[in-house]
Design a protein around this motif. Structure first.
Motif, short mmCIF file in Angstrom:
data_model
loop_
_atom_site.label_atom_id
_atom_site.label_comp_id
_atom_site.label_asym_id
_atom_site.label_seq_id
_atom_site.Cartn_x
_atom_site.Cartn_y
_atom_site.Cartn_z
N ILE A 82 0.84 -1.20 0.00
CA ILE A 82 0.00 0.00 0.00
C ILE A 82 0.88 1.25 0.00
O ILE A 82 0.53 2.27 -0.61
CB ILE A 82 -0.94 -0.02 1.22
CG1 ILE A 82 -2.01 -1.10 1.04
CG2 ILE A 82 -1.62 1.34 1.40
CD1 ILE A 82 -2.88 -1.31 2.26
N GLY A 85 -6.04 -0.18 -1.06
CA GLY A 85 -6.15 -1.48 -0.43
C GLY A 85 -6.59 -1.37 1.01
O GLY A 85 -6.27 -0.41 1.71
N ARG A 86 -7.35 -2.38 1.45
CA ARG A 86 -7.83 -2.44 2.83
C ARG A 86 -7.60 -3.84 3.37
O ARG A 86 -7.76 -4.84 2.66
CB ARG A 86 -9.31 -2.08 2.91
CG ARG A 86 -9.60 -0.63 2.49
CD ARG A 86 -11.08 -0.31 2.61
NE ARG A 86 -11.36 1.06 2.24
CZ ARG A 86 -12.58 1.60 2.24
NH1 ARG A 86 -13.63 0.86 2.60
NH2 ARG A 86 -12.76 2.86 1.90
N GLY A 90 1.72 5.83 -0.91
CA GLY A 90 1.57 4.90 -2.02
C GLY A 90 0.91 5.52 -3.22
O GLY A 90 1.20 5.16 -4.36
N VAL A 133 -5.59 -5.12 -2.92
CA VAL A 133 -4.48 -4.19 -2.76
C VAL A 133 -3.81 -3.98 -4.11
O VAL A 133 -3.40 -4.95 -4.76
CB VAL A 133 -3.45 -4.72 -1.74
CG1 VAL A 133 -2.24 -3.79 -1.66
CG2 VAL A 133 -4.09 -4.86 -0.37
N GLY A 185 0.32 0.71 -5.44
CA GLY A 185 0.33 1.43 -4.17
C GLY A 185 -0.84 2.37 -4.01
O GLY A 185 -1.49 2.77 -4.97
N THR A 199 -1.07 5.36 3.08
CA THR A 199 -1.87 5.25 1.86
C THR A 199 -1.58 6.41 0.93
O THR A 199 -1.48 6.24 -0.30
CB THR A 199 -3.37 5.21 2.21
OG1 THR A 199 -3.62 4.13 3.12
CG2 THR A 199 -4.20 5.02 0.96
#
Length: 312
Positions: free
Chosen positions: A44, A257-258, A187, A250, A254, A184
Motif C-alpha cells: 500500500i 487497499g484495505r 503509495g 491491494v 500502491g 496510503t
C-alpha cells in the motif's frame, strides 16, 4: 467472491458445510494471514517485501532453538513458566523488526530498489536459518507455548483468534490513524505527500519494520503450531500471502487497499485448498487456480485504474 465460493462449495462438495471444516479454514489462514498483513502495508505504501517468508522461518527457528527440548533445542526455561510466552513473542518481534529495519534502511537511506533488496533478504535470511540450525530441527516446544497451539475457543484454535485480532488492530490503524492515512497517501503520490509536510522516508522505513515484525509474529505462531522448527519451515508461504494481498484488492501500484479484503483473500485461498483436499484432487490444481486468481485480480486492478483515470 468469498461468499460465492463458500456457497458453491457447500452446495456441491459433500461434507464441506460443517463447523469443523469452517474452523479448519480459519486455522489454515492463520500464518499466511498474519504474514499478509505486513506485506499488504508495504505494498500500500508503494513498495515490496519478498523477505517475509524467510523472516517467519528465522523467528520460528530462533523460538525453536531456545525453547524446544529436543533436537537442537536448548530447552531454556523461565520462572514462572508463563513468562515464556511474552519473552518468546518479544524476541520474535525484535528479530523480525530488525530484518525489516535492514531492508528499510537499504531502500530509504541508500535508495536501493525494494524488490531487489527484499529478494536478497529472502535469500540471505533463509541461508541464515540453515546456518544457525545446521539443517537440523528443533522439537518438543515448551508446554506453556505448545498449549496455545492446541487450545480452542468456539471450535477455533487460539492462535487463529490471535491472527483475527491482528487484522482487527491493523485495520483500525490503517483506516483510523494518521499513520495509516499517510502510508496510503505515500503509495498514491509520494511527492505530493512529501510536499504536504509528511515525513515520507521515516514512514516508509516504519512500514518495513512493521512488515518484518509481523512476519516474526507469523513465525512465532508457526513454531507454536508445529511444536518446533525446521530449516525449510514456511516454504511457499510467500506466494500464498502475495496472492491473498492481490486478490484482496491491494493495488500493486500502491495507495489502494484495505486489510479486511486481504483477510477475505486469505480465507478464499484456504477454502480452495480445503475443497481440493476434500475432492481428492492433485495438489497442482491448487497452484493452477491460485495463478488464475492472481492474474484475474491484477487484470481487474488494471481495469479499475484505467477507468478511474478517465473520469478524474
Amino acid at each position: 467472491m468469498l461468499a460465492v465460493v463458500l456457497i458453491v462449495f457447500s452446495s456441491t462438495i459433500p461434507h464441506f458445510f460443517q463447523i469443523g471444516i469452517f474452523a479448519n479454514i480459519v486455522e489454515q489462514s492463520t500464518f499466511v494471514g498474519v504474514m499478509a498483513i505486513g506485506l499488504a502495508i508495504v505494498i500500500i505504501a508503494g513498495n515490496m517485501d519478498l523477505s517475509v517468508e524467510s523472516v517467519a522461518a528465522l523467528t520460528a527457528m530462533v523460538t525453536g532453538i531456545l525453547f524446544c527440548a529436543r533436537g537442537i533445542g536448548l530447552g531454556v526455561t523461565l520462572t514462572p513458566e508463563w513468562l515464556v510466552i511474552p519473552a518468546s513473542l518479544a524476541l520474535a518481534l525484535v528479530v523480525g523488526g530488525l530484518v525489516g529495519a535492514i531492508n528499510g534502511f537499504l531502500v530509504v537511506r541508500l535508495n536501493m530498489n525494494a524488490f531487489i533488496v527484499t529478494l536478497a533478504g529472502y535469500i540471505w535470511v533463509r541461508g541464515l536459518v540453515v546456518a544457525i540450525s545446521g539443517g537440523r530441527s528443533a522439537q518438543d516446544l515448551a508446554p506453556s507455548l505448545r498449549f496455545m497451539g492446541i487450545q480452542t475457543v468456539a471450535h477455533v484454535p487460539l492462535i487463529a483468534w490471535l491472527a483475527i485480532a491482528c487484522f482487527v488492530i491493523f485495520t483500525f490503524v490503517m483506516a483510523k490513524t494518521p499513520f495509516g492515512r499517510h502510508v496510503t497517501m505515500i503509495g498514491g503520490n509520494p511527492v505530493a505527500t512529501f510536499r504536504a509536510g509528511i515525513k515520507v522516508d521515516r514512514l516508509v522505513l516504519i512500514t518495513f519494520v512493521v512488515a518484518g515484525a509481523v512476519a516474526g509474529l507469523a513465525g512465532w505462531l508457526l513454531a507454536i503450531r508445529t511444536s518446533g522448527a525446521t530449516a525449510n519451515l514456511g516454504t511457499g508461504m510467500l506466494f500464498n500471502a502475495f496472492a491473498a494481498v492481490v486478490i484482496g484488492g491491494v493495488s500493486l501500484k500502491g495507495g489502494i487497499g484495505r486489510l479486511p479484503g486481504v483477510y477475505a483473500g486469505v480465507l478464499l485461498l484456504s477454502s480452495i485448498h480445503t475443497a481440493i483436499n476434500l475432492m481428492g484432487l492433485p495438489a497442482h490444481y491448487t497452484q493452477m487456480i491460485l495463478g488464475a486468481l492472481v492474474l484475474a485480480a491484477v487484470l481487474l486492478d488494471t481495469v479499475k485504474l484505467r477507468i478511474r483515470q478517465k473520469f478524474v
